[in-house]
Scaffold this active site. Structure first.
Site, mmCIF file in Angstrom:
data_model
loop_
_atom_site.group_PDB
_atom_site.id
_atom_site.type_symbol
_atom_site.label_atom_id
_atom_site.label_comp_id
_atom_site.label_asym_id
_atom_site.label_seq_id
_atom_site.Cartn_x
_atom_site.Cartn_y
_atom_site.Cartn_z
ATOM 1 N N LYS A 256 -3.596 -6.712 -26.053
ATOM 2 C CA LYS A 256 -2.777 -7.118 -24.904
ATOM 3 C C LYS A 256 -1.875 -5.954 -24.530
ATOM 4 O O LYS A 256 -1.094 -5.464 -25.351
ATOM 5 C CB LYS A 256 -1.949 -8.340 -25.273
ATOM 6 C CG LYS A 256 -1.000 -8.749 -24.179
ATOM 7 C CD LYS A 256 -0.364 -10.089 -24.454
ATOM 8 C CE LYS A 256 0.632 -10.440 -23.368
ATOM 9 N NZ LYS A 256 1.217 -11.766 -23.587
ATOM 10 N N LYS B 108 -6.529 -8.251 -22.372
ATOM 11 C CA LYS B 108 -5.668 -8.681 -21.284
ATOM 12 C C LYS B 108 -4.789 -7.532 -20.831
ATOM 13 O O LYS B 108 -4.248 -6.839 -21.693
ATOM 14 C CB LYS B 108 -4.812 -9.836 -21.806
ATOM 15 C CG LYS B 108 -3.797 -10.371 -20.862
ATOM 16 C CD LYS B 108 -2.981 -11.421 -21.561
ATOM 17 C CE LYS B 108 -1.920 -11.885 -20.599
ATOM 18 N NZ LYS B 108 -0.973 -12.774 -21.220
ATOM 19 N N ARG C 91 5.628 -14.554 -14.913
ATOM 20 C CA ARG C 91 7.023 -14.729 -15.348
ATOM 21 C C ARG C 91 7.767 -15.608 -14.361
ATOM 22 O O ARG C 91 8.603 -16.414 -14.750
ATOM 23 C CB ARG C 91 7.679 -13.363 -15.563
ATOM 24 C CG ARG C 91 6.952 -12.663 -16.724
ATOM 25 C CD ARG C 91 7.609 -11.429 -17.254
ATOM 26 N NE ARG C 91 6.696 -10.797 -18.206
ATOM 27 C CZ ARG C 91 6.573 -9.501 -18.396
ATOM 28 N NH1 ARG C 91 7.334 -8.662 -17.705
ATOM 29 N NH2 ARG C 91 5.715 -9.028 -19.278
ATOM 30 N N LYS D 256 8.418 -4.974 -22.641
ATOM 31 C CA LYS D 256 7.721 -5.458 -23.832
ATOM 32 C C LYS D 256 6.934 -4.349 -24.544
ATOM 33 O O LYS D 256 6.002 -4.618 -25.303
ATOM 34 C CB LYS D 256 6.806 -6.633 -23.441
ATOM 35 C CG LYS D 256 7.576 -7.820 -22.828
ATOM 36 C CD LYS D 256 6.739 -9.086 -22.709
ATOM 37 C CE LYS D 256 7.596 -10.257 -22.216
ATOM 38 N NZ LYS D 256 6.836 -11.533 -22.172
ATOM 39 N N GLU E 271 -6.495 -3.001 -33.366
ATOM 40 C CA GLU E 271 -5.847 -4.317 -33.229
ATOM 41 C C GLU E 271 -6.875 -5.441 -33.393
ATOM 42 O O GLU E 271 -6.634 -6.433 -34.086
ATOM 43 C CB GLU E 271 -5.181 -4.453 -31.847
ATOM 44 C CG GLU E 271 -3.860 -3.733 -31.708
ATOM 45 C CD GLU E 271 -2.697 -4.515 -32.336
ATOM 46 O OE1 GLU E 271 -2.934 -5.582 -32.940
ATOM 47 O OE2 GLU E 271 -1.547 -4.058 -32.222
HETATM 48 C C1 PBG Z 1 3.419 -14.159 -22.901
HETATM 49 C C2 PBG Z 1 2.275 -14.309 -21.971
HETATM 50 C C3 PBG Z 1 2.158 -13.581 -20.800
HETATM 51 C C4 PBG Z 1 1.003 -14.027 -20.188
HETATM 52 C C5 PBG Z 1 0.417 -15.000 -20.996
HETATM 53 N N1 PBG Z 1 1.223 -15.145 -22.117
HETATM 54 C C6 PBG Z 1 3.068 -12.599 -20.172
HETATM 55 C C7 PBG Z 1 3.739 -11.557 -20.920
HETATM 56 O O1 PBG Z 1 3.302 -11.146 -21.982
HETATM 57 O O2 PBG Z 1 4.769 -11.115 -20.447
HETATM 58 C C8 PBG Z 1 0.525 -13.490 -18.879
HETATM 59 C C9 PBG Z 1 -0.357 -14.330 -18.068
HETATM 60 C C10 PBG Z 1 -0.522 -13.881 -16.678
HETATM 61 O O3 PBG Z 1 0.097 -12.908 -16.198
HETATM 62 O O4 PBG Z 1 -1.304 -14.527 -15.989
HETATM 63 N N2 PBG Z 1 3.405 -14.727 -24.073
#
Ligand code: PBG
Length: 332
Positions: free
Chosen positions: A204, A257, A214, A226, A242
């Protein structure tokens, strides 16, 4: 490497013969999108209205639990196999210690129970991370302004147990803390949840494409970024490390992702590990397509299908996408 004979020269070979009509193009298509490849992420809220639009995600609404149950039935009837659940919590439930993430009667736990009793044959995936529950929007606990890895993992373990008990089939740690998969797997085994699947968000990336999400879960202002836990966009070997760790720690499935900007990672992970590899077409990717469509710059259905087929071509077993229901209706 597969052996490829030298192709014959023109005019013995005329590649356009295979493209001359729809039937022959369909006949030789190498990759195909199927409704069972799709996982549909939905947002749940606890206010007194059935649906509430999300400004940054045109066509996606936050749903009440009852409305989510209705949508689950429709999704099941369309052939969608899994829903991914995300909460939008009341401001008062967001705290520095994220303790409402562990509430056995929390919004996502209640949603799991409601959907499982009405639509037992649809799979439920839950995000394991603290960002919807913290007042600062980070996935982990902040101690002296730093993300506390091991203290966060302890919370994630509890969150995974609470949601497994509520009926979640797949727990999907999206937090990128080190060691969380092993800790969650060990706890699940210990508490009799040996059938709970783990789909780890293994690779990720720290991405601008999460912006609309968000907004969807109601993170007002993320403090900092992050980058100390999500991956740097420059890296690909790191993604393989990972993924290797998460598989060794007990993940059944892994995820890459965001999606389109990271197709190379999907391909490398699929080829290196041959485990079920998922890809998340994230909120920013969705919003970008919707915005271009709204301006009349491209055709919605063609653009969407083209991106989803790209994921299949890269080797994805399945795709999390906000387009899932619309596409399922088209594929029927
Ligand atoms: C965070 C999380 C995120 C998404 C899914 N779980 C965002 C982030 O890491 O800030 C993103 C999903 C999306 O943008 O569609 N636990």
């Amino acid at each position: 490497m597969t052996y490829l004979p030298t192709p014959p020269a023109y005019p013995l070979a005329r590649p356009r013969r295979l493209r001359q009509s729809a039937w022959v193009r369909d006949l030789v298509a190498e990759n195909r999108l199927h409704v069972s490849d799709l996982i549909w992420p939905i947002f749940i809220h606890d206010r007194d209205v059935a649906r509430e639009p999300i400004a940054s995600l045109k066509g996606v609404d936050r749903l009440s639990i009852n409305e989510a149950v209705k949508e689950a039935k429709e999704a099941r009837d369309l052939g969608i196999k899994v829903l991914a659940l995300f909460p939008h919590l009341d401001e008062r439930l967001r705290t520095a210690d994220a303790k409402s993430a562990l509430d056995p009667d929390g919004l996502i736990a209640q949603t799991c129970r409601a959907i499982k009793s009405a639509v037992p044959d649809i799979g439920l995936l839950v995000d394991i991370a603290l960002d919807p529950y913290t007042d600062h929007g980070h996935d982990g606990l902040l101690i002296n302004d730093r993300i506390a890895n091991d203290a966060t993992v302890e919370m994630l373990v509890e969150q995974a147990l609470v949601l497994s008990a509520a009926g979640a089939d797949i727990v999907a740690p999206s937090d990128m803390m080190d060691g969380r998969v092993l800790a969650i797997r060990t706890a699940l085994e210990g508490k009799g949840f040996q059938d709970t699947l783990i789909m780890s968000y293994a690779a990720k990336y720290a991405s601008a494409f999460y912006g609309p999400y968000r907004d969807a879960i109601g993170v007002k202002a993320l403090k900092g970024d992050k980058k100390t836990y999500q991956m740097d966009a420059s890296n690909t070997d790191e993604a393989l490390r990972e993924v290797a760790m998460d598989i060794a720690e007990g993940a059944d499935m892994v995820m890459v992702k965001p999606g389109l900007p990271y197709l190379d990672i999907v391909r490398r992970v699929h080829e290196a590990f041959r485990v079920p590899t998922f890809v998340y077409q994230v909120s920013g990717e969705y919003a970008m397509i919707q915005a271009a469509v709204e301006k009349g710059f491209m055709d919605h259905d063609r653009a969407v299908i083209e991106t989803l087929v790209a994921f299949k071509r890269a080797g994805a077993s399945g795709i999390l996408t906000y387009f899932a229901k619309t596409v399922a209706e088209k594929l029927l």
